[in-house]
Design an enzyme around this catalytic site. Structure first.
Site, short mmCIF file in Angstrom:
data_model
loop_
_atom_site.label_atom_id
_atom_site.label_comp_id
_atom_site.label_asym_id
_atom_site.label_seq_id
_atom_site.Cartn_x
_atom_site.Cartn_y
_atom_site.Cartn_z
N ASP A 195 0.85 -1.18 0.00
CA ASP A 195 0.00 0.00 0.00
C ASP A 195 0.89 1.23 0.00
O ASP A 195 2.01 1.18 0.50
CB ASP A 195 -0.92 0.02 1.23
CG ASP A 195 -2.03 1.05 1.06
OD1 ASP A 195 -3.05 0.73 0.43
OD2 ASP A 195 -1.86 2.20 1.50
N TYR A 254 -2.42 12.61 2.51
CA TYR A 254 -2.84 11.67 3.57
C TYR A 254 -2.21 12.01 4.91
O TYR A 254 -2.85 11.92 5.95
CB TYR A 254 -2.49 10.23 3.18
CG TYR A 254 -3.54 9.60 2.28
CD1 TYR A 254 -4.74 9.14 2.82
CD2 TYR A 254 -3.34 9.50 0.92
CE1 TYR A 254 -5.71 8.57 2.00
CE2 TYR A 254 -4.29 8.93 0.10
CZ TYR A 254 -5.48 8.47 0.65
OH TYR A 254 -6.44 7.93 -0.15
O1 CP3 Z 1 -2.86 -2.82 -7.42
C1 CP3 Z 1 -2.69 -3.74 -6.60
O2 CP3 Z 1 -3.27 -4.84 -6.70
C2 CP3 Z 1 -1.68 -3.56 -5.48
C3 CP3 Z 1 -2.23 -3.21 -4.23
C4 CP3 Z 1 -2.54 -1.79 -3.82
C5 CP3 Z 1 -3.24 -1.53 -2.62
N1 CP3 Z 1 -3.24 -0.19 -2.42
C6 CP3 Z 1 -3.80 -2.55 -1.73
C7 CP3 Z 1 -4.96 -2.18 -0.90
C8 CP3 Z 1 -2.18 -0.55 -4.36
C9 CP3 Z 1 -1.47 -0.24 -5.68
C10 CP3 Z 1 -2.63 0.44 -3.45
C11 CP3 Z 1 -2.37 1.89 -3.66
C12 CP3 Z 1 -3.13 2.87 -2.86
N2 CP3 Z 1 -3.47 2.79 -1.53
C13 CP3 Z 1 -3.53 4.12 -3.35
C14 CP3 Z 1 -3.25 4.65 -4.71
C15 CP3 Z 1 -4.06 4.00 -5.76
C16 CP3 Z 1 -5.44 4.54 -5.94
O3 CP3 Z 1 -6.35 3.72 -6.01
O4 CP3 Z 1 -5.57 5.76 -6.08
C17 CP3 Z 1 -4.19 4.79 -2.30
C18 CP3 Z 1 -4.85 6.15 -2.38
C19 CP3 Z 1 -4.12 3.95 -1.15
C20 CP3 Z 1 -4.61 4.24 0.23
C21 CP3 Z 1 -5.62 3.26 0.65
N3 CP3 Z 1 -5.35 1.93 0.98
C22 CP3 Z 1 -7.04 3.43 0.73
C23 CP3 Z 1 -7.77 4.73 0.46
C24 CP3 Z 1 -7.58 2.19 1.09
C25 CP3 Z 1 -9.05 1.83 1.23
C26 CP3 Z 1 -9.50 1.71 2.62
C27 CP3 Z 1 -10.88 1.07 2.68
O5 CP3 Z 1 -11.22 0.63 3.78
O6 CP3 Z 1 -11.58 0.97 1.67
C28 CP3 Z 1 -6.52 1.28 1.24
C29 CP3 Z 1 -6.60 -0.13 1.63
C30 CP3 Z 1 -6.23 -1.13 0.59
N4 CP3 Z 1 -5.01 -1.14 -0.03
C31 CP3 Z 1 -7.00 -2.22 0.12
C32 CP3 Z 1 -6.20 -2.89 -0.82
C33 CP3 Z 1 -6.55 -4.13 -1.58
C34 CP3 Z 1 -8.40 -2.61 0.57
C35 CP3 Z 1 -8.35 -2.91 2.02
C36 CP3 Z 1 -9.05 -4.14 2.50
O7 CP3 Z 1 -8.73 -5.26 2.09
O8 CP3 Z 1 -9.88 -3.95 3.40
#
Ligand code: CP3
Length: 347
Positions: free
Chosen positions: A74, A151
């Site tokens: 992440d 963030y």
């Molecule tokens: O692309 C991929 O498969 C690699 C994994 C990946 C994750 N985060 C895993 C993740 C990548 C490339 C990211 C990048 C990321 N993380 C960004 C930039 C990309 C974009 O979409 O703009 C940002 C802004 C984040 C910050 C972040 N992490 C957020 C806003 C969230 C969501 C929180 C929520 O509860 O919905 C995350 C969590 C996250 N990172 C998840 C995943 C698969 C989902 C969390 C879960 O499993 O509960």
């Protein structure tokens, strides 16, 4: 042999046998295999246990015929490694409990050695590459300083970025000091990933589009430029810039040393490419919400994007932003099959 993979060839604008496709956030909650692991582990446990991160990275590759893997991590583990405690709160998203609000807070940040501070991601990269055994290239990534600053100053997700932008406008010298610190860390982190075996590097400036072009130029661009210039000097792996709502920023982004520019769906692909210039490759463009329609609509949308690319070398098929948690799996299959069926041989 990484050099012959169609994804890496397309990054370098070399001819390919068909348009490569991968999907941002391709590992995640829309997959039952992922949800099953998430029932047993928090997101940070998945990321910080190299065996689990490697398993999650491989899940979409087993389900779909994709052309690249992206390491499961992440963007927020980097600021966490710099000393900001991070929590993912159910229903709320990421939270930094002590956000950066004053100059003193910047001093609290630590410089990082990625091999120790983010060893879990470095180890996960090595594990995935062992498993891939050269079959597919692995993409490493980092958040961009602006998106990370958003963030860490807001303390979490935000709609208007009032704290972050106010910091930027009112404490401009401190803002640039923070951006410098983040930029140094991003470069170290990405180079660490390349050394561990990442075959391409993507910078996620997800919130770049909340700034006017003039503000992006003043407050962010020098740092974006330094990242790509220093990476291009230090490594041969292709470099990708990704942002959303960047249509008006494309003339600026074209001036960076990135090899590939990501675009969202708010601008036609051919229009974006003519602004970026044909000395760069292009990635993205499909609205992730199209995947909620029907397989026929998905196929049509894929065909439209492929037609706009017109078989020119240097097109990587992707969504304009990450795949959404409720996306139907069958529609992802339909998308991948459509890109395979309709992608022209580039010459
Ligand atoms: O692309 C991929 O498969 C690699 C994994 C990946 C994750 N985060 C895993 C993740 C990548 C490339 C990211 C990048 C990321 N993380 C960004 C930039 C990309 C974009 O979409 O703009 C940002 C802004 C984040 C910050 C972040 N992490 C957020 C806003 C969230 C969501 C929180 C929520 O509860 O919905 C995350 C969590 C996250 N990172 C998840 C995943 C698969 C989902 C969390 C879960 O499993 O509960």
């Amino acid at each position: 042999m990484n050099g012959t993979h169609r994804f890496l060839s397309a990054c370098r604008r070399e001819p390919v046998d068909r348009t490569p496709i991968w999907l941002m956030r391709q590992a995640g909650r829309y997959m039952p295999e992922y949800r099953a692991l998430r029932e047993k582990h928090t997101i940070l446990e998945l990321i910080k246990t190299p065996e689990l991160a490697a398993e999650v990275t491989m899940q979409p590759l087993q389900a779909f015929d994709l052309d690249a893997a992206i390491i499961f991590a992440d963007i927020l583990t980097l600021p966490e490694a710099m000393g900001l405690s991070l929590e993912f709160v159910r229903g709320e998203g990421p939270v930094f409990h002590q956000p950066i609000r004053h100059a003193d807070d910047i001093q609290r940040l630590q410089d990082i050695d990625p091999e120790s501070a983010l060893s879990f991601t470095m180890d996960a990269i090595r594990l995935v590459n062992r498993e891939l055994d050269g079959r597919l290239p692995l993409i490493g990534f980092s958040g961009a300083p602006f998106t990370l600053a958003c963030y860490t100053i807001e303390g979490g997700s935000s709609r208007h970025f009032i704290h972050a932008k106010t910091f930027m406008y009112r404490a401009t010298a401190d803002w640039h000091r923070l951006m410098e610190r983040l930029t140094d860390a991003v470069i170290a982190y990405l180079l660490g990933q390349a050394r561990a075996g990442a075959a391409a590097l993507q910078l996620f400036d997800s919130w770049a589009g909340v700034l006017s072009p003039a503000d992006y130029a003043t407050y962010v661009m020098p740092h974006t430029q330094r990242i790509f210039t220093e990476l291009a000097e230090a490594t041969d792996v292709p470099l990708i810039f990704f942002g959303t709502e960047t249509a008006t920023l494309l003339p600026l982004l074209a001036k960076t040393a990135a090899d590939v520019i990501g675009v969202d769906w708010r601008i036609p692909l051919d229009e974006a490419w003519s602004i970026i210039g044909e000395d760069k490759a292009i990635q993205g463009n499909l609205d992730p919400v199209i995947l909620f329609s029907t397989p026929d609509q998905v196929a049509l949308a894929a065909q439209r994007i492929l037609a706009a690319a017109g078989g020119r070398p240097g097109h990587i098929f992707n969504l304009g932003h990450g795949i959404l948690p409720q996306t139907p799996m069958e529609h992802v299959t339909a998308l991948v099959e459509s890109v395979h069926a309709y992608s022209p041989m580039s010459t």
